[in-house]
Design an enzyme around this catalytic site. Structure first.
Site, mmCIF file in Angstrom:
data_model
loop_
_atom_site.group_PDB
_atom_site.id
_atom_site.type_symbol
_atom_site.label_atom_id
_atom_site.label_comp_id
_atom_site.label_asym_id
_atom_site.label_seq_id
_atom_site.Cartn_x
_atom_site.Cartn_y
_atom_site.Cartn_z
ATOM 1 N N ASP A 158 0.728 -1.120 0.069
ATOM 2 C CA ASP A 158 0.106 0.005 -0.044
ATOM 3 C C ASP A 158 0.981 1.062 -0.015
ATOM 4 O O ASP A 158 0.402 2.262 -0.330
ATOM 5 C CB ASP A 158 -1.095 0.070 1.230
ATOM 6 C CG ASP A 158 -2.136 -1.040 0.762
ATOM 7 O OD1 ASP A 158 -2.704 -1.202 -0.081
ATOM 8 O OD2 ASP A 158 -2.571 -1.635 1.897
ATOM 9 N N GLY A 165 1.358 2.201 -5.335
ATOM 10 C CA GLY A 165 0.446 3.309 -5.944
ATOM 11 C C GLY A 165 1.346 4.709 -5.395
ATOM 12 O O GLY A 165 1.846 4.699 -4.548
ATOM 13 N N TYR A 204 -10.011 -0.174 2.425
ATOM 14 C CA TYR A 204 -9.440 0.185 3.661
ATOM 15 C C TYR A 204 -9.185 1.338 4.008
ATOM 16 O O TYR A 204 -8.440 2.206 3.164
ATOM 17 C CB TYR A 204 -8.120 -0.916 3.993
ATOM 18 C CG TYR A 204 -8.937 -2.243 4.404
ATOM 19 C CD1 TYR A 204 -9.094 -2.318 5.918
ATOM 20 C CD2 TYR A 204 -8.482 -3.300 3.888
ATOM 21 C CE1 TYR A 204 -9.462 -3.765 6.351
ATOM 22 C CE2 TYR A 204 -8.928 -4.655 4.210
ATOM 23 C CZ TYR A 204 -9.471 -4.524 5.612
ATOM 24 O OH TYR A 204 -9.585 -5.843 6.154
ATOM 25 N N ASP A 259 26.220 4.007 12.531
ATOM 26 C CA ASP A 259 25.100 4.613 12.329
ATOM 27 C C ASP A 259 24.066 3.753 11.640
ATOM 28 O O ASP A 259 24.127 3.320 10.557
ATOM 29 C CB ASP A 259 25.243 5.686 11.017
ATOM 30 C CG ASP A 259 24.060 6.715 10.857
ATOM 31 O OD1 ASP A 259 23.033 6.853 11.626
ATOM 32 O OD2 ASP A 259 24.217 7.500 9.937
#
Length: 681
Positions: free
Chosen positions: A323, A327, A407, A608
């Site tokens: 998700d 897109g 959703y 790091d």
């Protein structure tokens, strides 16, 4: 006039400038723009600048890191297939600083225009129109096309071919906002996005668990929706109306909020400070998070999520959404509404998106900032004197919400007065549905309404945590509480247990374990707490949730390697933001994701480091999830562990709330202040 702060999102003018630079570099070429957003400076440059800023050493004349934009666009020339590119544009020099073409086996994320194309292509297709006519829908019903990412490729698929697919539903045209998910139709068209043609239509079995899994392609199934019933959720369509006994509840802040905003995106609240930005891949991102001036987090974001479905019938093995990567997430972000999505005194932040021409537009209220009460923060009652001291747990919430087809996902970054951070994911909306014959059931889902099967699936999230615990050189350690046997010398009564700490020395993936209370701490081994003598740190409590259930050899598992560990530790690398990889649409395997980063086997001791927390919801739908799913909540906790020399919320005022009232009259002595009780005589 100084240039904007390096973490200021691009303005509309800067966004359009980046577009114009790309246009000038590609004359006589058809261009389609996908996203344009701020290219964050490299950490090696930005981190020292932020430290100097915190120390008060930055002035209006101090040089800033280069102001750059990341531009994702497509080029098309006669006789050649479209080619997708990502460019870095230097906004000051007004030229392209760097450019690369998207690799041949990858597909760029789809845009809103491409989603709309799916609907148009189906409407204009004679083959599709002929197929849906077979359903003989009742009067006033029409079909509706719900675009869906194609998912992983099948063996026969050409990886260079850009596919889309769609779920098809019937809709009652006489009812605005009708819940069409209650009328699923058993076909799935597959579209060639380049040629704009439907290349096949899958027929989906409507039988139950004892019926054949697959229907041969081209076999027409005349399915009725007569046994299906309306399942509405908008207030005006509810048959019984709304309940009448709910009293008003208000969040009142008569003196205003306790937060303040500087430089348009700097948030100051209590002892916290941070910058918030918005980009179309991650939504809201937090930067330079400090408590009382001390470094805690360099960057915090929702990195990725995947939603794999467990229906074994073709083509549902490909029903797996990413998700954040499939897109343009920015277009899915809600424009939040005052008094609805956030309560109290609200500060909104806007975003900038582009259309296919690259023209910038402002999208309003994509992030909201507010305070909330979450019960008691700390309390103690002196039983000798009778005096209680109690403080409320005030929280600061940075929220954004995305709607992806059926959703809704609500993401909250929650900051506490005691120095902790919670990343909260909430899932709600409408479960994805498919057609099932009357009286049938199936083991891969649950019948939630007549003729409507809600498929089993998972929602698996990944939060990217870029820590900076009193600096950028940190170490992750694993801590477990382990039982000890009775030992005459060390544990004679058998009540002791061992707290075992194991440093993580090499990048990799790790599992949570509730049986040993396994947690992970990010520590700065060079800075010791003066009270405990332990390295200062923050602990990460990974939610102990189920990981990806798909077989490791499956396409779903190969595409989502990140979803197979609860926690990953990697060494920082610029632009390595996405757990599932840069390009997830139509992918066959996870490439340039967190698993690849972990496989570098980097030394991560006092380096790091970046921590990736994975957690999820295994959603086997209930009837109670229909037609609207009550919110499911998942939380990741990031808490100080020997970072402070005491409770950092010790100084929070314990004021009585004078807007609270008794539900019914009681004795005056029952209304004594919770914080000012008189000692007993």
């Amino acid at each position: 006039m100084p240039s904007p702060h390096p973490l200021q999102p691009l303005s509309i003018g800067e966004t359009n400038l980046a577009r114009d630079v790309i246009r000038a570099a590609h004359p006589n070429t058809v261009l389609k723009f996908r996203v344009i957003y701020l290219e964050e400076p490299s950490k090696a440059i930005l981190a020292p600048f932020l430290d100097a800023e915190q120390a008060g050493e930055v002035t209006s004349t101090t040089p800033r890191p280069a102001r750059q934009a990341r531009v994702h666009f497509d080029t098309a020339q006669a006789g050649k297939p479209p080619q997708s590119h990502e460019a870095i544009v230097d906004l000051h020099a007004k030229k392209i600083h760097a450019i690369e073409s998207v690799r041949a086996d990858a597909q760029a994320s789809f845009t809103v225009e491409e989603l709309d194309d799916v609907r148009i292509i189906c409407r204009e297709s004679a083959v599709f129109q002929s197929r849906v006519a077979k359903f003989n829908l009742p009067p006033n019903f029409d079909f509706i096309v719900e675009p869906w990412p194609y998912g992983g490729l099948d063996a026969a698929d050409d990886p260079k071919r850009r596919h889309m697919q769609a779920l098809i539903y019937a809709v009652d045209t006489t009812k605005p906002d009708c819940n069409f998910w209650a009328y699923p139709l058993p076909i799935i068209p597959v579209i060639d996005a380049e040629t704009r043609e439907i290349i096949r239509i899958h027929e989906v079995s409507t039988g139950g668990g004892n019926d054949p899994l697959n229907i041969p392609e081209g076999e027409l199934v005349n399915v009725s929706i007569d046994h299906m019933t309306p399942a509405e959720y908008v207030p005006e369509l509810l048959p019984g109306g709304l309940r009448k006994d709910l009293k008003e509840l208000n969040v009142v802040q008569p003196s205003g909020p306790s937060f303040s905003i500087e430089d348009s995106n700097v948030i100051n609240w209590q002892k916290w400070s941070m910058r918030v930005t918005f980009n179309p891949r991650e939504g809201a991102v937090l930067h330079n998070v400090r408590f009382d001036g001390r470094n805690v987090l360099y960057r915090l974001s929702i990195s990725d999520m995947t939603v794999p479905y467990a229906d074994p019938r073709t083509p549902f093995h490909r029903k797996q959404a990413f998700d954040f990567g499939d897109g343009t997430l920015g277009d899915a972000c809600n424009n939040l509404q005052l008094g609805c999505d956030c309560l109290g005194v609200i500060k909104y932040f806007d975003g900038v998106l582009v259309d296919h021409t690259g023209t910038a537009r402002e999208t309003k209220n994509v992030i909201c900032l507010h305070e909330q009460d979450n019960g008691i923060n700390w309390k103690h009652k002196n039983w000798r004197s009778g005096r209680s001291v109690v403080t409320r747990r005030r929280e600061l919430v940075v929220q954004f919400i995305i709607t992806l087809a059926n959703y809704e996902y609500i993401f909250n970054y929650i900051f506490e007065q005691a120095g902790a951070v919670t990343v909260q994911a909430r899932a709600t909306g409408i479960v994805s549905t498919v057609n099932i014959d009357e009286g049938k059931t199936a083991p891969w889902g649950n019948v939630v309404s007549p003729g409507v099967l809600a498929q089993n699936h998972q929602h698996i999230f990944c939060v990217r945590i870029d820590p900076a615990i009193d600096g950028h050189e940190n170490t992750v350690v694993q801590t477990e509480s382990l039982p000890m046997q009775i030992d005459a010398r060390t544990n004679p009564n058998g009540n002791a247990y061992e707290v075992r700490t194991t440093p993580i020395t090499t990048s990799g993936g790790f599992f949570a374990n509730p049986m040993t209370d396994r947690i992970f701490k990010v520590q700065n081994l060079d800075k010791l707490n003066p009270i405990s003598g332990q390295p200062v740190g923050y602990k990460i409590l990974p939610p102990v949730t189920q990981l990806l259930l798909a077989d490791p050899k499956s396409g779903q598992a190969k595409r989502a390697k990140f979803a197979q560990r609860h926690l990953w530790v990697t060494k920082h690398k610029d632009n390595e933001f996405y757990a599932g990889g840069r390009y997830t649409l139509q992918s066959s395997t996870e490439i340039e994701g967190v698993s690849d980063a972990a496989e570098r086997n980097d030394d991560v001791v006092q380096k790091d480091v970046v921590v990736w927390s994975v957690f999820g919801l295994t959603h086997n739908p209930r009837v109670e999830d229909w037609p609207i799913m009550p919110v499911e909540i998942l939380e990741l906790h990031i808490k100080p562990a020997d970072f402070f020399t005491g409770n950092p919320a010790q100084d929070v005022p314990g004021r009585k709330n004078f807007t609270s009232q008794l539900a019914q009259a009681q004795r005056p002595e029952d209304q004594a202040s919770c914080c000012e009780s008189k000692p007993r005589l």
